[in-house]
Design a protein around this motif. Structure first.
Motif, PDB file in Angstrom:
ATOM      1  N   ALA A  42       0.844  -1.198   0.000  1.00  0.00           N
ATOM      2  CA  ALA A  42       0.000   0.000   0.000  1.00  0.00           C
ATOM      3  C   ALA A  42       0.877   1.245   0.000  1.00  0.00           C
ATOM      4  O   ALA A  42       2.050   1.177   0.358  1.00  0.00           O
ATOM      5  CB  ALA A  42      -0.896  -0.009   1.240  1.00  0.00           C
ATOM      6  N   ILE A  43       0.267   2.349  -0.416  1.00  0.00           N
ATOM      7  CA  ILE A  43       0.993   3.619  -0.397  1.00  0.00           C
ATOM      8  C   ILE A  43       0.088   4.686   0.226  1.00  0.00           C
ATOM      9  O   ILE A  43      -1.107   4.748  -0.093  1.00  0.00           O
ATOM     10  CB  ILE A  43       1.487   4.019  -1.814  1.00  0.00           C
ATOM     11  N   ARG A  44       0.651   5.460   1.159  1.00  0.00           N
ATOM     12  CA  ARG A  44      -0.150   6.504   1.810  1.00  0.00           C
ATOM     13  C   ARG A  44      -0.323   7.673   0.839  1.00  0.00           C
ATOM     14  O   ARG A  44       0.568   7.954   0.022  1.00  0.00           O
ATOM     15  CB  ARG A  44       0.558   6.994   3.076  1.00  0.00           C
ATOM     16  N   THR A  47       2.507  10.067   1.135  1.00  0.00           N
ATOM     17  CA  THR A  47       3.727   9.660   0.420  1.00  0.00           C
ATOM     18  C   THR A  47       3.587   9.954  -1.073  1.00  0.00           C
ATOM     19  O   THR A  47       4.512  10.488  -1.709  1.00  0.00           O
ATOM     20  CB  THR A  47       3.981   8.145   0.620  1.00  0.00           C
TER      21      THR A  47
END
Lengths: 72, 178
Positions: A42-44, A47
């Protein structure tokens, strides 16, 4: 995973090294490496926002959906 | 991790070691008694903790060996259980508890605890049924008084193991979130 991360392509276009990007987005090299090699689960948004800001691009330039690549 | 947490874990480790040593002594004594009973049946009057199974042996030595195998198995499994608890406590890091070792170890502890409970229960039922045939099995009761407690404990530990398994998955996902 059908989501492909094109971070290396964008970095090459902007002629930016991993070290430089790491300093600009305030992420560790290992985390950037996880993202670059497609191991990330996953990627925030925060970010993604900082990467887009650093590379002056859109999220769609970094992430791509490829339905040919299915989950293992 | 707070100091009180650290203190509690150290304390638990010490208690687990003390219980493990006690259970090893019990299992060891029962094994030695078992081996001696093969060659010298006179020792059956005074086994571990003044256990007297000479009457059972004279009635039927196969029933004696069968019942003794039950108590021996339970004693060894209890010692093994506490060895696993010691391993878990020595490698457990409260600041990062969710890892595959802890999850696997807790699952195995639940299996061993369940085995002890089931074997104790079977042993107790067999001992009860032997009473109808005139065997005195009262002196074996201390070895399987807590069979239900072990089964209940196994269920609780299994639930904790399932939570840890899910926790490991979430931890892995969290580690791979950038």
């Amino acid at each position: 995973m059908p989501i492909v991360v094109n971070l290396d392509v964008m970095m090459a276009r902007r002629k930016m090294s991993l070290n430089e990007l790491s300093e600009r987005v305030d992420l560790t090299l290992s985390n950037l490496s996880i993202l670059k090699t497609g191991k990330a689960k996953a990627i925030r948004f925060s970010t993604l926002e900082s990467i887009c800001k650093a590379l002056d691009c859109q999220p769609g330039d970094i992430l791509e959906y490829d339905k040919e690549k299915t989950n293992p | 991790m707070s100091n009180s947490n650290n203190f509690v874990f150290k304390g638990l480790q010490v208690v687990a070691w003390i219980i493990f040593v006690g259970l090893c002594i019990e299992a060891g004594a029962l094994i030695v008694n078992f081996i001696f009973s093969f060659f010298n049946p006179q020792v059956l009057h005074n086994l571990y903790q003044k256990l007297d199974l000479s009457e059972m042996y004279t009635h039927n030595k196969w029933i004696f060996f069968g019942m003794y195998s039950f108590i021996l198995f339970i004693a060894i499994m209890k010692a093994h259980l506490f060895y696993m608890v010691i391993r878990l406590l020595s490698k457990f890091d409260p600041s990062k508890p969710f890892n595959s070792f802890v999850s696997d170890q807790i699952t195995q502890i639940s299996y061993v605890t369940f085995s002890i409970g089931i074997i104790s229960y079977i042993g107790r039922q067999i001992a009860k049924s032997l009473e109808h045939y005139g065997y005195a099995t009262d002196n074996l009761n201390p070895f399987w008084t807590d069979s239900q407690a072990f089964v209940l404990m196994a269920a609780v530990i299994y639930a904790i193991a399932a939570i840890f398994k899910k926790g490991v998955e979430i931890q892995n996902e969290n580690d791979l979130t950038v």
